[in-house]
Design an enzyme around this catalytic site. Structure first.
Site, mmCIF file in Angstrom:
data_model
loop_
_atom_site.group_PDB
_atom_site.id
_atom_site.type_symbol
_atom_site.label_atom_id
_atom_site.label_comp_id
_atom_site.label_asym_id
_atom_site.label_seq_id
_atom_site.Cartn_x
_atom_site.Cartn_y
_atom_site.Cartn_z
ATOM 1 C CD GLU A 1 5.456 4.527 -2.414
ATOM 2 O OE1 GLU A 1 6.111 3.635 -1.827
ATOM 3 O OE2 GLU A 1 4.276 4.803 -2.123
ATOM 4 C CE1 TYR B 1 -2.768 4.084 -3.555
ATOM 5 C CE2 TYR B 1 -0.856 3.327 -4.793
ATOM 6 C CZ TYR B 1 -1.412 3.798 -3.619
ATOM 7 O OH TYR B 1 -0.620 4.006 -2.524
ATOM 8 C CG HIS C 1 1.719 2.837 4.974
ATOM 9 N ND1 HIS C 1 1.699 3.193 3.641
ATOM 10 C CD2 HIS C 1 0.494 3.181 5.463
ATOM 11 C CE1 HIS C 1 0.523 3.729 3.342
ATOM 12 N NE2 HIS C 1 -0.223 3.718 4.437
ATOM 13 C CB ALA C 2 3.588 -0.585 10.776
ATOM 14 N NE ARG C 3 2.535 -3.375 3.703
ATOM 15 C CZ ARG C 3 1.534 -4.003 3.109
ATOM 16 N NH1 ARG C 3 1.053 -5.115 3.646
ATOM 17 N NH2 ARG C 3 1.012 -3.543 1.995
#
Length: 426
Positions: A385, A363, A182-184
């Site tokens: 995370e 989720y 995920h780039a950001r």
């Protein structure tokens, strides 16, 4: 006169930086307090209905959800949250301004330092590539640099193999670690590079990690998206593939929904402009196919797979549809060891790590890397995370060293636990 020159220079820099984030003008971020699983599902439904950008899905009574919403949909979001009886608050009133200020903070931090290493900073793709080349040149006895192939836009996707036997000792298990799909999620890139640096440093306290295990570390799965997040859209998440037959204006797919594990079944959007669009087919993105190929080539020896993301202080395992694997007790045990190893080193304001099934904690998902690794037979597969210390995707560079260090303690602990399970099995 000199004073005025500095003022003019600052204003010029500010003007350039400010324009970069104009796309987020009118956007705000809201924290939402969740108390049960129904609330979690409700947020996911709003994600699709109101085109929310979910920064953190949240865990009932443990983590607040964080969502970014456009000015046009803000009133609707507030009304729906109030109708549902959910407490909420403004986390960022002006997203564009917040990232403008963050860019200035990074620039000031860089100017105040010299000889900053890539794992101490937010490096660009070229810096990451140069670092990998340098590590391989300086440590040829234990490091092999591999070019997996080009990204969609032609950037070389490289990874290192770290081994005291050049992978010839097939009795040793492999730890496969990846980052930056995920780039950001900028903070995961220096964390992955730091894992490499700790191993090649060969500190006495880490030597057992080289003696007992081989390592494969791929620090940047999605270089195209990563560069785009630096130059054009700071919150870009997807790859940068372009398929005009699907969309003439929307690029890329969510790389962590693109694996062949219950592909496109839950937790995705069919809208090719969505951040959770999985792509037209499993492994449609060349970047994820390289991760697959590494797994398949080393399947008999990979004991643990770790995919690093940001943010939220989670260690999760499959499956994203809430099914559990037969060895879930082992999965949870190793994840708990990892979290317990990190927690003593965290800063006081950070929450403790939460460990569990990704669906139940956060989720529903399908097609993610952790699930694919588990599906094909890798015994221990996780999504990590990282912490953000209250700064979301705007972690100040001064915190990078802290995050690197505490994460290393967790990775080292998980490696030692994985080796014990590998030996017991073999």
């Amino acid at each position: 006169m000199l004073r005025y020159s500095y003022v003019i220079l600052f204003l010029c820099i500010y003007a350039v930086v400010a324009g970069k984030h104009d796309v987020y003008k009118g956007y705000s971020v809201h924290g939402i307090k969740l108390t049960n699983a129904t609330h979690k599902e409700f947020i996911h439904s709003l994600e699709l209905e109101l085109d929310l950008d979910v920064w953190q899905h949240g865990t009932p009574k443990l983590r607040d959800a964080m969502v970014m919403v456009s000015r046009e949909n803000t009133v609707s979001l507030m009304e729906k949250l109030d109708t549902m009886g959910l407490d909420h608050y403004v986390h960022l009133r002006d997203v564009a301004q917040a990232f403008e200020e963050h860019d200035l903070e990074i620039s000031a931090w860089k100017r105040g330092r010299s000889n900053v290493l890539p794992f101490e900073d937010y490096p660009r793709y070229a810096e990451v590539d140069a670092y990998l080349e340098k590590v391989a040149q300086e440590h040829p006895d234990i490091v092999t640099l591999v070019n997996a192939g080009p990204s969609f836009e032609g950037r070389a996707i490289k990874y290192v193999k770290i081994s005291t036997s050049n992978f010839a000792d097939t009795s040793k298990p492999i730890y496969f670690l990846t980052a930056t799909v995920h780039a950001r999620e900028w903070v995961v890139t220096p964390a992955a590079l730091y894992m490499i640096q700790r191993l090649v440093d060969r500190r006495p306290e880490d030597q057992d990690l080289l003696d007992s295990m081989d390592w494969i570390i791929l620090p940047m799965i999605n270089p195209d998206g990563y560069e785009y997040s630096h130059t054009t859209m700071r919150l870009w998440r997807r790859t940068r593939s372009f398929r005009p037959e699907i969309s003439s204006s929307c690029y890329g797919a969510d790389g962590n929904r693109n694996y062949d594990a219950a592909f496109a079944s839950v937790g995705v959007s069919s809208n090719p402009c969505s951040d959770i669009y999985p792509g037209p087919s499993a492994f449609s993105e060349v970047e994820t196919s390289y991760v697959r190929d590494i797994m398949q080539a080393n399947l008999q020896r990979i004991q643990i797979f770790m995919d690093i993301h940001s943010y939220g202080n989670y260690i999760t395992y499959g499956f994203g549809d809430a099914r559990l694997s037969p060895n879930v007790a082992q999965q949870h045990h190793v994840a708990a060891i990892m979290g317990a190893a990190i927690d003593p080193y965290k800063l006081p304001q950070a929450p403790y790590y939460v460990v569990g099934n990704s669906n139940l904690l956060m989720y529903e998902t399908s097609g993610c890397a952790q699930d694919y690794a588990q599906t094909i037979g890798i015994p221990l597969s996780y999504t990590l995370e990282l912490p953000e210390y209250g700064f979301d995707f705007r972690v100040p560079p001064s915190y990078i060293g802290q995050i690197n260090s505490e994460t290393w303690h967790g990775v080292a602990a998980s490696a030692r636990a994985a080796v014990l399970y590998y030996r017991a099995r073999n």
